[in-house]
Design a protein around this motif. Structure first.
Motif, PDB file in Angstrom:
ATOM      1  N   TYR A   1      -6.588  -5.814   5.171  1.00  0.00           N
ATOM      2  CA  TYR A   1      -5.376  -6.552   4.829  1.00  0.00           C
ATOM      3  C   TYR A   1      -5.172  -7.742   5.771  1.00  0.00           C
ATOM      4  O   TYR A   1      -4.811  -8.842   5.339  1.00  0.00           O
TER       5      TYR A   1
ATOM      6  N   ALA B   1      -8.137  -0.041   5.781  1.00  0.00           N
ATOM      7  CA  ALA B   1      -7.347  -0.799   4.806  1.00  0.00           C
ATOM      8  C   ALA B   1      -6.462  -1.826   5.506  1.00  0.00           C
ATOM      9  O   ALA B   1      -6.298  -2.953   5.028  1.00  0.00           O
TER      10      ALA B   1
ATOM     11  N   THR C   1       0.792  -1.237   0.000  1.00  0.00           N
ATOM     12  CA  THR C   1       0.000   0.000   0.000  1.00  0.00           C
ATOM     13  C   THR C   1       0.819   1.281   0.000  1.00  0.00           C
ATOM     14  O   THR C   1       0.290   2.350  -0.326  1.00  0.00           O
TER      15      THR C   1
ATOM     16  N   ASN D   1      -6.845   4.525   6.171  1.00  0.00           N
ATOM     17  CA  ASN D   1      -5.686   3.635   6.264  1.00  0.00           C
ATOM     18  C   ASN D   1      -5.919   2.541   7.295  1.00  0.00           C
ATOM     19  O   ASN D   1      -5.488   1.393   7.126  1.00  0.00           O
TER      20      ASN D   1
END
Length: 337
Positions: A275, A271, A46, A268
């Motif tokens: 993940y 994310a 990322t 973030n």
């Protein structure tokens, strides 16, 4: 000088992670060096830099409370349902809406209000000395059988693994049965509760006890690499039982996390959570730390697979967490130190 640059300078000067578009501020009580791979792979995928602060769970939760709306924390990672629940009750997490997390993490491994999600699991099972125990208990209730008097090693009641196990017994069997169970286990103690899970396994080797309860990843780790007091000869004499295979299934401890209530880098943070639910990260939880993935169908590392297939308890962990105060009252009542 821009406001952003000034903020970064001040943050570095005070050893607090910076607020920036390409960063993630992680508070973690997972103390495993192997987790470094999770963070570096996320950054490689990322471009988001992970700033990590590590500490004990209760200390991190207290820190987030003290920081309040000024907290730089984006994510809290910790171990066990009890600590995740403690963070929720402390008001340091927020609800997350993510189709990815909803699709990949089973519902019983999520908080009912989506404030935390489980990413890896450990089964809490029986280990026994094969040369001294012919008929180990087959389920949690049987551990309280007088036939095992003076044979059992366990951790203290202040340990979160003990608290969550008893909370699950309450959820599966009721308060009265759980109280009788806890009293029976205390009556069967070979020694006063002490040490961590590895110490319970060492107790089998030393002969202090004949049956112990431990999370699987401690044993699987010893299968994979040298652990003090658990050499190959000692390990060969330790058998194991996944309890309650004809009932509720083996109790599972959870490692998970949630997005901080005032996350400055919310996108973030989400994310990163998504993940952790990816196949890549889930496989690493098993390969790097000998845990069971939370996502169904992800392959196991050889050390974990060596323990064999089993039926896990799929009780709703939010419901289990609701029994924690009752569990502590039972511990106090029966004298489980």
């Amino acid at each position: 000088m821009s406001t952003r640059i000034m903020a970064s300078i001040l943050a570095v000067a005070t050893a607090v992670p910076a607020f920036a578009e390409g960063e993630l501020n992680l508070y973690s009580s997972r103390h495993y060096d192997t987790d470094e791979r999770l963070y570096s792979d996320f950054t490689a995928l990322t471009g988001i830099t992970v700033n990590r602060i590590e500490g004990k769970a209760d200390e991190l939760i207290a820190r987030m409370q003290a920081e309040g709306a000024n907290s730089p924390a984006d994510i809290l990672l910790t171990v066990d349902t009890s600590r995740l629940t403690r963070a929720k009750e402390a008001g340091v997490l927020q609800a997350v809406q993510s189709d990815v997390l909803e699709a990949r993490i089973p519902a019983y491994l999520q908080d009912d209000d989506n404030q935390w999600f489980g990413f890896s699991q450990r089964a809490r099972i029986f280990f026994y000395a094969k040369d001294r125990v012919e008929n180990p208990p087959a389920d949690y209730v049987s551990l309280a059988d007088p036939a095992y008097k003076g044979m059992v090693c366990h951790r203290s009641s202040s340990n979160v693994y003990s608290q969550t196990l008893l909370s699950a017994v309450i959820e599966n069997h009721g308060v009265e049965a759980a109280t009788e169970w806890a009293q029976g286990v205390v009556d069967n103690f070979a020694r006063d509760p002490q040490g961590g899970d590895t110490d319970q396994l060492r107790g089998l080797v030393s002969g202090e006890c004949d049956i112990s309860i431990s999370n699987t990843y401690y044993f699987a780790r010893a299968l994979r690499r040298d652990v003090s007091g658990l050499d190959s000869e000692a390990m060969a004499n330790i058998g194991w039982v996944f309890p309650a295979q004809n009932g509720e299934g083996a109790h599972m401890n959870l490692s998970g996390g949630g997005v901080a209530a005032y996350a400055p880098n919310y996108d973030n943070a989400v994310a990163f959570m998504e993940y952790l639910a990816s196949d890549q990260a889930q496989q690493y939880f098993s390969a790097g730390n000998d845990e069971y993935p939370a996502v169904p169908g992800v392959g196991l590392s050889p050390s974990v697979a060596a323990l064999g297939l089993f039926k896990p308890d799929d009780v709703d962990l939010s419901a289990v967490a609701g029994n924690l105060s009752e569990a502590q009252a039972i511990f106090n009542q029966v004298g489980w130190e």
